[in-house]
Design a protein around this motif. Structure first.
Motif, mmCIF file in Angstrom:
data_model
loop_
_atom_site.group_PDB
_atom_site.id
_atom_site.type_symbol
_atom_site.label_atom_id
_atom_site.label_comp_id
_atom_site.label_asym_id
_atom_site.label_seq_id
_atom_site.Cartn_x
_atom_site.Cartn_y
_atom_site.Cartn_z
ATOM 1 N N ASP A 208 -7.927 8.237 -10.725
ATOM 2 C CA ASP A 208 -7.548 9.354 -11.585
ATOM 3 C C ASP A 208 -7.374 10.572 -12.197
ATOM 4 N N ALA A 209 -6.600 12.002 -10.593
ATOM 5 C CA ALA A 209 -6.920 13.245 -10.176
ATOM 6 C C ALA A 209 -6.680 13.992 -11.898
ATOM 7 N N PRO A 210 -6.971 15.196 -11.378
ATOM 8 C CA PRO A 210 -6.143 16.091 -12.256
ATOM 9 C C PRO A 210 -5.284 16.611 -11.818
ATOM 10 N N LYS A 211 -4.685 17.064 -13.425
ATOM 11 C CA LYS A 211 -2.795 17.245 -13.070
ATOM 12 C C LYS A 211 -2.367 18.336 -11.788
ATOM 13 N N ASP A 212 -3.452 19.017 -11.560
ATOM 14 C CA ASP A 212 -2.481 20.071 -10.705
ATOM 15 C C ASP A 212 -3.017 19.650 -9.414
ATOM 16 N N ALA A 213 -3.413 18.748 -9.268
ATOM 17 C CA ALA A 213 -3.471 17.942 -8.050
ATOM 18 C C ALA A 213 -2.980 16.762 -7.533
ATOM 19 N N ALA A 214 -2.850 15.808 -9.055
ATOM 20 C CA ALA A 214 -2.025 14.875 -8.887
ATOM 21 C C ALA A 214 -0.185 15.165 -8.719
ATOM 22 N N ASP A 215 -0.336 16.490 -9.449
ATOM 23 C CA ASP A 215 1.607 16.925 -9.481
ATOM 24 C C ASP A 215 1.836 17.728 -7.691
ATOM 25 N N ARG A 216 0.605 18.017 -6.864
ATOM 26 C CA ARG A 216 0.599 17.807 -5.149
ATOM 27 C C ARG A 216 0.419 16.924 -4.154
ATOM 28 N N LEU A 217 0.302 15.748 -5.109
ATOM 29 C CA LEU A 217 -0.255 14.643 -4.113
ATOM 30 C C LEU A 217 0.491 14.105 -4.329
ATOM 31 N N LYS A 218 1.443 13.610 -5.732
ATOM 32 C CA LYS A 218 1.676 12.163 -5.643
ATOM 33 C C LYS A 218 3.276 12.298 -5.103
ATOM 34 N N ASN A 219 3.794 13.528 -4.276
ATOM 35 C CA ASN A 219 4.937 13.502 -3.860
ATOM 36 C C ASN A 219 4.777 12.825 -2.111
ATOM 37 N N MET A 220 4.432 13.045 -1.667
ATOM 38 C CA MET A 220 3.530 13.233 -0.187
ATOM 39 C C MET A 220 2.158 12.150 -0.214
ATOM 40 N N SER A 221 2.657 11.409 0.951
ATOM 41 C CA SER A 221 1.668 10.764 1.996
ATOM 42 C C SER A 221 1.144 10.927 2.963
ATOM 43 N N MET A 222 0.338 11.028 3.610
ATOM 44 C CA MET A 222 -0.952 11.127 4.502
ATOM 45 C C MET A 222 -0.538 10.133 5.897
ATOM 46 N N LEU A 223 0.232 10.157 7.003
ATOM 47 C CA LEU A 223 -0.372 8.767 7.948
ATOM 48 C C LEU A 223 -1.003 9.454 8.940
ATOM 49 N N TYR A 224 -1.761 8.221 9.514
ATOM 50 C CA TYR A 224 -2.936 8.996 10.211
ATOM 51 C C TYR A 224 -2.642 7.828 11.406
ATOM 52 N N ASP A 225 -2.505 8.392 13.316
ATOM 53 C CA ASP A 225 -2.176 7.173 13.997
ATOM 54 C C ASP A 225 -3.227 7.505 15.024
ATOM 55 N N LEU A 226 -3.592 6.520 16.142
ATOM 56 C CA LEU A 226 -4.372 6.425 16.609
ATOM 57 C C LEU A 226 -3.437 5.548 18.306
ATOM 58 N N SER A 227 -4.079 6.332 19.437
ATOM 59 C CA SER A 227 -2.762 6.076 20.391
ATOM 60 C C SER A 227 -4.600 6.423 21.733
ATOM 61 N N PHE A 228 -4.630 5.288 22.442
ATOM 62 C CA PHE A 228 -5.460 5.248 23.391
ATOM 63 C C PHE A 228 -4.553 5.090 24.851
ATOM 64 N N ASN A 229 -4.666 6.534 25.113
ATOM 65 C CA ASN A 229 -3.917 6.680 26.338
ATOM 66 C C ASN A 229 -4.563 7.100 27.925
ATOM 67 N N LYS B 106 8.549 -5.065 -1.862
ATOM 68 C CA LYS B 106 8.598 -3.707 -1.177
ATOM 69 C C LYS B 106 8.270 -3.381 -0.282
ATOM 70 N N ILE B 107 7.100 -3.314 0.156
ATOM 71 C CA ILE B 107 6.873 -1.956 1.042
ATOM 72 C C ILE B 107 7.083 -1.539 2.311
ATOM 73 N N ALA B 108 8.402 -3.467 2.886
ATOM 74 C CA ALA B 108 8.906 -2.916 3.589
ATOM 75 C C ALA B 108 10.455 -1.949 3.717
ATOM 76 N N GLU B 109 10.602 -1.574 2.595
ATOM 77 C CA GLU B 109 11.951 -0.479 2.120
ATOM 78 C C GLU B 109 11.070 0.306 1.464
ATOM 79 N N ASP B 110 10.259 1.054 2.408
ATOM 80 C CA ASP B 110 9.545 2.182 1.513
ATOM 81 C C ASP B 110 9.563 2.898 2.877
ATOM 82 N N LYS B 111 9.987 4.531 2.795
ATOM 83 C CA LYS B 111 10.015 5.308 3.866
ATOM 84 C C LYS B 111 8.808 5.658 4.129
#
Length: 515
Positions: A202-223, A171-176
């Motif tokens: 297995d992150a601590p609860k405080d870190a888990a609460d901050r991270l579970k609703n976000m993702s990190m996107l890295y973009d590399l471009s050779f111009n 289902k990854i193709a349906e992922d926002k």
């Protein structure tokens, strides 16, 4: 021919494929993990066009001279017409890693018969057996399996059923966030998904609460003339984004007040801090009491100190010479001299008074001046192990100085600048960085962190110079893929870098270890 020769042959053939525009989500995406920790997209077509390796056919063929006649002839067919490889690299390659660490790389097949013939030709030299099972062609590699059918290619470490992977309905193709990644125009993207990452780590609860609703996107471009890397936070909803923005609220827009005190030939980090907002953030997480205990201060004094931060700060090196010479400085906008008083109290009698709100630390090889002046705490360092250091006067304009306009508006909270000419004092470093002009990094209001590597040649694409840079950075003894076709310069002599007999002996020991 060893296994790496087999893989190199496959790599060379693949990167030469340059066809029509690619599909965003090819069929093979359904073979990725359903909820991966990490997923990557590689636009091989764009990289192939930028590398211009199609102009290097003769040099590539020369490097494959140890192959059998059958392998050389097959590879030559691919070099003459990349369609003969059998892979369809109009589509990007995709890779994913799940919570268990299982890895999959998938791609599209143009003609499975052509690809099978190519593998048969080059696998004999590598001693690799090609098998047919469940409608799939497979090749066992060290630590993994290469498999393909008429539509898709798979490289995996999985010990599970290959047939089930090929029949997968991820289902990854349906992922926002995955869709956001595929919309980027760069050559390579990496997406780290917060929720599965939290589970895997297995992150601590405080870190888990901050991270579970976000993702990190890295973009590399050779111009042309530059390499751009973007690190971007993606959020599930507006509330998650707002919570993250609260952590960065203490960072203001950089004004560039201290720019004239730093050289364009050096390296410097600029920033901006709102002390009141910093205090609110620390107070929210109940950190002030711990800070007060660590510094032996009352909480009210810690509060007063933190709230005194008021605007730009800058720290950098203006000059870096051989024999441990050079100079640099730190400036921090503050409403009072509280930080200076704290440091002088901690230092005891080591700091000598040198004027109103100014102190000095005198050493044989380095002199340090610190104080509070013009609404800023400052530290200057001047080092010279040969002649003996002199004091560096604070708030003096640097040679070839940066200006406010060079810095102002470049980032929110952080802007870093590095001129690679700073390393020209060492011949070996000068050789490594010769194609690079400068680098800059900055944080933007739309929650992106951008890193730019700017080349000396502003007109040509940056991919080949970057490959040359990586090659020069790597220990020579470990280099396995030759790049003579890129017209590499000759190796530097040890005497150019090592100053005396002791250093030369160390170099010999390091070389022995690398070999």
């Amino acid at each position: 021919m060893k296994l790496r020769g087999f893989l190199y042959s496959l790599f060379v053939a693949a990167v030469l494929v340059a066809m029509s525009s690619c599909s965003k989500t090819p069929k093979c995406v359904s073979m990725l993990h359903d909820n991966p920790v990490l997923v990557a997209r590689i636009d091989v077509k764009q990289l192939a066009e930028k590398s211009e390796l199609s102009k290097e056919k003769d040099a590539i063929e020369e490097h494959l001279s140890d192959l059998s006649k059958e392998a050389r002839e097959k590879i030559k067919e691919v070099l003459d017409d990349p369609v003969n490889l059998g892979l369809d690299l109009r589509d990007p390659l995709f890779a994913s890693v799940d919570e268990s660490g299982d890895f999959r790389l998938v791609g599209s097949v143009f003609d499975d018969d052509d690809f099978r013939e190519f593998l048969e030709a080059v696998s004999k030299d590598a001693g690799i057996e090609i098998k047919e099972k469940d409608g799939l062609t497979t090749v066992e590699l060290d630590g993994g399996i290469l498999a393909f059918d008429g539509d898709c290619l798979l490289l995996t470490q999985s010990n599970g059923s290959l047939k089930k992977i090929f029949e997968g309905e991820s289902k990854i193709a349906e992922d926002k966030d995955f869709a956001e990644m595929c919309d980027r125009e760069g050559d390579v993207q990496l997406l780290v998904k917060g929720e599965p990452l939290v589970k895997a780590a297995d992150a601590p609860k405080d870190a888990a609460d901050r991270l579970k609703n976000m993702s990190m996107l890295y973009d590399l471009s050779f111009n042309n003339g530059e390499i751009v890397q973007t690190f971007e936070a993606l959020f599930k909803d507006a509330d998650a984004k707002k919570r993250f923005e609260n952590y960065t609220a203490m960072a203001g827009e950089i004004k560039g007040d201290f720019a004239p005190y730093f050289s364009k030939n050096g390296s410097v980090v600029f920033g901006n801090i709102d002390g009141g907002k910093l205090y609110d953030l620390l107070n929210k997480f109940d950190i002030l009491k711990q800070m007060a205990m660590s510094f032996g201060m009352s909480e009210s004094d810690v509060k007063s100190l933190i709230k005194s931060f008021d605007g730009d700060f800058a720290i950098g090196v203006n000059e870096l010479g051989r024999m441990s010479t050079g100079n640099g400085a730190l400036y921090v906008s503050m409403k009072s001299d509280k930080l200076l008083k704290l440091i002088t109290e901690v230092a005891g009698g080591e700091l000598k008074p040198a004027g109103t709100n100014q102190f000095a630390l005198v050493e044989d090889e380095a002199n340090v001046a610190l104080g509070y002046k013009k609404g800023a705490f400052f530290v200057t360092v001047n080092a010279d192990s040969v002649m003996g250091a002199r004091f560096m006067t604070p708030f003096d304009k640097a040679k070839n100085a940066l200006s406010k306009d060079d810095v102002k508006g470049k980032g929110t909270g952080l802007y870093a600048f590095l001129n690679f000419r700073l390393f020209d004092v060492e011949p070996q470093a000068k050789e490594i960085f010769k194609d690079l002009d400068y680098a800059e990094a900055y944080y933007t209001k739309d929650i992106k962190f951008i890193v730019r590597l700017v080349m000396n040649d502003k007109e040509s694409n940056s991919f080949v110079p970057f490959v040359k840079f990586l090659y020069n950075m790597a220990p020579k003894a470990q280099a396995s893929i030759p790049y003579e076709s890129f017209d590499m310069d000759s190796e530097m002599e040890d005497d150019d870098f090592f100053a005396d007999e002791e250093d030369a002996e160390m170099a010999a020991e390091l070389e022995e270890l690398m070999n």
